[in-house]
Scaffold this motif. Sequence first.
Motif, PDB file in Angstrom:
ATOM      1  N   THR A 146       0.207   0.583  -8.965  1.00 39.98           N
ATOM      2  CA  THR A 146      -0.676  -0.507  -7.807  1.00 39.98           C
ATOM      3  C   THR A 146      -0.132  -0.139  -6.760  1.00 39.98           C
ATOM      4  N   ILE A 192      -3.129  -7.261 -10.565  1.00 46.55           N
ATOM      5  CA  ILE A 192      -3.353  -6.294  -9.477  1.00 46.55           C
ATOM      6  C   ILE A 192      -4.043  -5.620 -10.942  1.00 46.55           C
ATOM      7  N   THR A 207      -2.318  -3.924   3.577  1.00 49.16           N
ATOM      8  CA  THR A 207      -1.856  -4.588   2.862  1.00 49.16           C
ATOM      9  C   THR A 207      -0.156  -4.471   3.410  1.00 49.16           C
ATOM     10  N   GLU A 209      -8.579  -9.086  -7.448  1.00 55.42           N
ATOM     11  CA  GLU A 209      -9.342  -7.311  -8.329  1.00 55.42           C
ATOM     12  C   GLU A 209      -8.717  -6.385  -7.346  1.00 55.42           C
ATOM     13  N   SER A 210      -7.965  -6.561  -6.242  1.00 52.00           N
ATOM     14  CA  SER A 210      -7.971  -5.417  -5.316  1.00 52.00           C
ATOM     15  C   SER A 210      -6.502  -6.238  -4.448  1.00 52.00           C
ATOM     16  N   ASP A 235      -5.412  -6.065  -1.102  1.00 51.02           N
ATOM     17  CA  ASP A 235      -5.525  -6.878   0.038  1.00 51.02           C
ATOM     18  C   ASP A 235      -5.770  -8.479  -0.326  1.00 51.02           C
ATOM     19  N   GLU A 236      -6.237  -8.899  -1.287  1.00 49.40           N
ATOM     20  CA  GLU A 236      -6.492 -10.215  -1.680  1.00 49.40           C
ATOM     21  C   GLU A 236      -5.805 -11.047  -1.573  1.00 49.40           C
ATOM     22  N   LEU A 251      -3.537   4.405  -3.362  1.00 49.59           N
ATOM     23  CA  LEU A 251      -4.647   2.992  -3.687  1.00 49.59           C
ATOM     24  C   LEU A 251      -5.344   2.151  -2.573  1.00 49.59           C
ATOM     25  N   ASP A 252      -6.001   2.013  -2.698  1.00 53.34           N
ATOM     26  CA  ASP A 252      -7.281   1.141  -1.513  1.00 53.34           C
ATOM     27  C   ASP A 252      -6.417   0.175  -0.717  1.00 53.34           C
ATOM     28  N   GLY A 253      -5.692   0.020   0.328  1.00 52.98           N
ATOM     29  CA  GLY A 253      -5.200  -1.165   0.669  1.00 52.98           C
ATOM     30  C   GLY A 253      -4.007  -1.242   1.134  1.00 52.98           C
ATOM     31  N   ASN A 311       0.210  -4.730 -11.525  1.00 53.14           N
ATOM     32  CA  ASN A 311      -0.996  -3.611 -12.710  1.00 53.14           C
ATOM     33  C   ASN A 311      -0.359  -4.334 -13.851  1.00 53.14           C
TER      34      ASN A 311
END
Length: 231
Positions: A15, A196, A110, A220-221, A223-224, A104-106, A177
């Motif tokens: 996550t 996520i 966040t 989906e990610s 930051d959403e 992980l991205d974002g 996740n």
Amino acid sequence: MKNHITTIAFDADDTLWVNEPYFQEAEKEFCVLLEDYLPQHSVSQELFKTEMQNLHLYGYGIKGFMLCMIETICRVSNGTASMQLINKAIDLGHELLQQPVQLLDGVTETLEDLKGKYRLVMATKGDLLDQERKLKKSGLENYFHHIEIMSDKQNTDYTKLLKHLDCKPENFMMLGNSIKSDILPVLEIGGFTAHIPFHTTWAHEQHEHQLKHERFIELESIDEVLKYLVQ
């Protein structure tokens, strides 16, 4: 949802940072080690069986995984395996303990956006020393008001966490996740959740059924989540 949340908890492995792919690579190497005794897919099945049998004793994490590899070697080989083979399994565990921490991205963006607006918590399963090591290497430690490394993630574990935080379920959101560990128990005690998905999930954590709930959102990610919260 926007008007209630005061505390947001994040799972860590898969996550915040990469974890399961490292385990899967180690398991592939382990299966190759034992292919003189069984086909690789059968070794994988035997290892998983050992993990499930010992989960209540060892809990989650690399140390338990190492012990399960050793036990599987002994069982599959009927006690005839060499010490060299056992040492190779231990080496696989040591390599896991020294893997880099890949965010992980974002994630950082966040947490930066939410810091100061919400009380942020890291709530994860796993081995205490290993998770503390990864958190330190991640550079994320200062974002969190509280760190909870849990032996399991059942209803009672989350209830205990909320009591410690002095937080009502309706003011709590869990992001992770795993539907099985991060979502379902929190919904059952009255909290909010955000799933996520990660591209690979340990068999024990897999949940095949589609979930719909008024206190559940699918992202989906990471930051959403920001668009669902008061900024």
